[in-house]
Design an enzyme around this catalytic site. Structure first.
Site, short mmCIF file in Angstrom:
data_model
loop_
_atom_site.label_atom_id
_atom_site.label_comp_id
_atom_site.label_asym_id
_atom_site.label_seq_id
_atom_site.Cartn_x
_atom_site.Cartn_y
_atom_site.Cartn_z
N GLU A 190 -2.41 14.32 -3.48
CA GLU A 190 -1.20 14.96 -2.98
C GLU A 190 -0.59 14.09 -1.88
O GLU A 190 -1.30 13.39 -1.18
CB GLU A 190 -1.57 16.34 -2.40
CG GLU A 190 -0.42 17.26 -2.12
CD GLU A 190 -0.88 18.64 -1.69
OE1 GLU A 190 -0.01 19.40 -1.21
OE2 GLU A 190 -2.07 18.97 -1.80
N GLU B 29 0.93 4.01 -3.07
CA GLU B 29 0.45 5.37 -2.81
C GLU B 29 1.53 6.44 -2.80
O GLU B 29 1.25 7.60 -3.10
CB GLU B 29 -0.33 5.40 -1.49
CG GLU B 29 -1.60 4.56 -1.57
CD GLU B 29 -2.28 4.34 -0.25
OE1 GLU B 29 -1.78 4.84 0.79
OE2 GLU B 29 -3.32 3.67 -0.24
N GLU C 54 0.82 -1.21 0.00
CA GLU C 54 0.00 0.00 0.00
C GLU C 54 0.86 1.26 0.00
O GLU C 54 0.58 2.21 -0.74
CB GLU C 54 -0.96 0.01 1.20
CG GLU C 54 -2.16 -0.87 1.02
CD GLU C 54 -3.16 -0.38 -0.03
OE1 GLU C 54 -3.12 0.81 -0.41
OE2 GLU C 54 -3.99 -1.19 -0.46
N PRO D 117 -16.44 -0.13 15.67
CA PRO D 117 -17.22 0.33 14.52
C PRO D 117 -17.57 1.82 14.57
O PRO D 117 -17.81 2.43 13.53
CB PRO D 117 -18.48 -0.53 14.55
CG PRO D 117 -18.47 -1.27 15.83
CD PRO D 117 -17.10 -1.18 16.42
N ASP D 118 -17.56 2.43 15.75
CA ASP D 118 -17.84 3.87 15.83
C ASP D 118 -16.75 4.70 15.16
O ASP D 118 -17.02 5.74 14.57
CB ASP D 118 -17.98 4.31 17.29
CG ASP D 118 -19.28 3.83 17.92
OD1 ASP D 118 -20.25 3.56 17.17
OD2 ASP D 118 -19.31 3.69 19.15
#
Length: 146
Positions: free
Chosen positions: A112, A57, A53, A74-75
């Protein structure tokens, strides 16, 4: 509980430069700043996914230094894509250092790429990323589980 369409495994990688600035990318999909991160692909380890990754990127190679934490609440780990899909991510967040390559924005994924002072982060930062950064700055030996 708010709607969630899928649960996915993910990685995030925090990289500081020599001035203790943190590397962020402005994501093309949502236009927000964030720590380099992404999905784990089938057959990948979390380490392989983190390395891939960051390379995709930012065009740099990294060496993983340690696990900062595993984030599954999950919040804070609920992310809504522009398509409307809502994903609950289980994210393994790592601290890494650049070991090669040269910093370059991948225009397919990022608008960017830039290092920021940790006390002067952009306002439009993805909601889960400040906790990851706070935990990295805590320099705790043990990983966080949140």
């Amino acid at each position: 509980m708010k709607r969630i369409d899928a649960v996915k495994a993910a990685v995030a990688v925090i990289i500081f430069n020599e001035q203790k600035q943190v590397l962020l990318q402005k994501r093309k999909d949502v236009g927000l700043w964030g720590i380099p991160s992404g999905h784990i692909e089938i057959g990948e380890t979390v380490e392989q996914a983190a390395i891939r990754e960051v390379k995709e990127e930012t065009n740099v190679d990294i060496t993983i230094k340690k696990l900062i934490g595993v984030y599954s609440d999950p919040d804070s780990q609920r992310f809504e894509y522009p398509s409307g899909e809502v994903v609950h991510f289980i994210t393994s967040c790592f601290l890494a250092e650049i070991s090669g390559g040269h910093l370059c924005c991948n225009e397919e994924e990022s608008l960017e790429i830039k290092f920021f002072d940790v006390d002067d982060l952009p306002n439009n930062l993805l909601k889960m990323h400040p906790q990851w950064l706070k935990d990295a700055l805590a320099q705790r030996e043990l990983a966080f589980i949140r």
